[in-house]
Design an enzyme around this catalytic site. Structure first.
Site, short mmCIF file in Angstrom:
data_model
loop_
_atom_site.label_atom_id
_atom_site.label_comp_id
_atom_site.label_asym_id
_atom_site.label_seq_id
_atom_site.Cartn_x
_atom_site.Cartn_y
_atom_site.Cartn_z
N PHE A 95 0.86 -1.19 0.00
CA PHE A 95 0.00 0.00 0.00
C PHE A 95 0.90 1.24 0.00
O PHE A 95 1.87 1.31 0.75
CB PHE A 95 -0.90 0.01 1.24
N ALA B 293 3.72 2.88 4.85
CA ALA B 293 3.38 4.31 4.81
C ALA B 293 1.88 4.44 4.98
O ALA B 293 1.11 3.90 4.19
CB ALA B 293 3.82 4.91 3.48
N ILE C 26 -1.06 7.31 5.35
CA ILE C 26 -1.21 8.74 5.09
C ILE C 26 -2.60 9.19 5.55
O ILE C 26 -3.61 8.71 5.06
CB ILE C 26 -0.97 9.02 3.60
N THR D 255 -6.84 8.44 4.40
CA THR D 255 -7.19 7.22 5.14
C THR D 255 -8.14 7.53 6.30
O THR D 255 -7.71 7.92 7.37
CB THR D 255 -5.92 6.56 5.74
N HIS E 95 -9.54 5.53 8.21
CA HIS E 95 -9.23 4.67 9.36
C HIS E 95 -7.73 4.70 9.68
O HIS E 95 -7.16 3.73 10.16
CB HIS E 95 -9.74 3.25 9.13
N PHE F 216 10.45 -0.44 13.63
CA PHE F 216 9.19 0.17 13.20
C PHE F 216 9.49 1.21 12.12
O PHE F 216 9.82 2.35 12.41
CB PHE F 216 8.50 0.82 14.41
N1 INI Z 1 -2.35 0.43 4.46
C1 INI Z 1 -1.23 1.18 4.49
O1 INI Z 1 -0.13 0.63 4.65
N2 INI Z 1 -1.28 2.52 4.36
C2 INI Z 1 -2.45 3.17 4.18
O2 INI Z 1 -2.44 4.44 4.06
C3 INI Z 1 -3.65 2.40 4.13
N3 INI Z 1 -4.94 3.04 3.89
O3 INI Z 1 -4.96 4.17 3.40
O4 INI Z 1 -5.98 2.45 4.13
C4 INI Z 1 -3.58 1.00 4.27
N4 INI Z 1 -4.67 0.25 4.23
C5 INI Z 1 -4.64 -1.17 4.01
C6 INI Z 1 -4.49 -1.95 5.31
O5 INI Z 1 -3.16 -1.82 5.79
C7 INI Z 1 -4.76 -3.44 5.08
O6 INI Z 1 -3.87 -3.92 4.10
C8 INI Z 1 -6.19 -3.72 4.61
O7 INI Z 1 -7.13 -3.12 5.48
C9 INI Z 1 -6.45 -5.25 4.59
O8 INI Z 1 -6.34 -5.80 5.90
#
Ligand code: INI
Length: 164
Positions: free
Chosen positions: A23, A85, A87, A91, A93, A118
């Site tokens: 992501f 990362a 952001i 996001t 959540h 981390f």
């Molecule tokens: N995962 C990230 O690493 N960064 C993000 O900004 C992000 N956003 O924007 O939602 C994000 N979402 C995915 C999350 O980490 C999981 O992969 C997903 O919810 C499946 O469990």
């Protein structure tokens, strides 16, 4: 009195696992390249045939803890590095993902005794994330350095003999 600290000069015995979130891979790819550059310049074999370094990709930062846990339990690594990362602007959540990633990674470290760095950027904007991933400074480099220090430090602690 003992002063116990990590060194950066001899990383030849360290086996390192890197766990990277796909992501925001515009950012995480850059963190990874900074990280590998630092490891290579400190003597870690980063070639495809390396038995010192493995790289695991996960969908997002939320998945960093479970894969780190699996790698830590394998007994194959002295230290792990997580790269992600998250952001805020994009996001809703944000807090959930950051909280689970940070608490999960800390728990893996404590539960397994394997240091897990981390390396998750938490920023308000993509611009800020890119600045920390190379435009101004590549924190991937710093995360690699912290991994070398922690791997070496844990080794120094384990190799101390109890005084009689
Ligand atoms: N995962 C990230 O690493 N960064 C993000 O900004 C992000 N956003 O924007 O939602 C994000 N979402 C995915 C999350 O980490 C999981 O992969 C997903 O919810 C499946 O469990």
């Amino acid at each position: 009195m003992a002063i116990i600290e990590g060194r950066f000069t001899d990383a030849s015995n360290l086996r390192i696992g890197v766990v990277v979130a796909r992501f925001n891979d515009l950012v995480t790819q850059k963190l990874l390249s900074g990280c590998l550059d630092c490891l290579e310049r400190h003597g870690i074999n980063t070639t495809d045939s390396s038995d010192q370094l493995d790289i695991a990709w996960v969908p997002g930062s939320f998945e960093l803890p479970i894969v780190s846990q699996s790698l830590a339990r394998s007994g194959k690594y002295e230290v792990l590095i997580t790269l992600g990362a998250v952001i805020r602007g994009d996001t809703p959540h944000f807090d959930v993902v950051v909280s689970e990633a940070s608490k999960g990674i800390a728990a893996v470290s404590r539960d397994t005794g394997i240091p897990v760095i981390f390396g998750v950027l938490t920023t308000d904007t993509m611009q800020q994330a890119l600045e920390r991933a190379g435009i101004k400074n590549n924190l991937g480099w710093n995360f690699a350095l912290q991994a070398l220090e922690m791997g070496s430090l844990m080794d120094a602690i384990q190799s101390r003999k109890p005084s009689s």
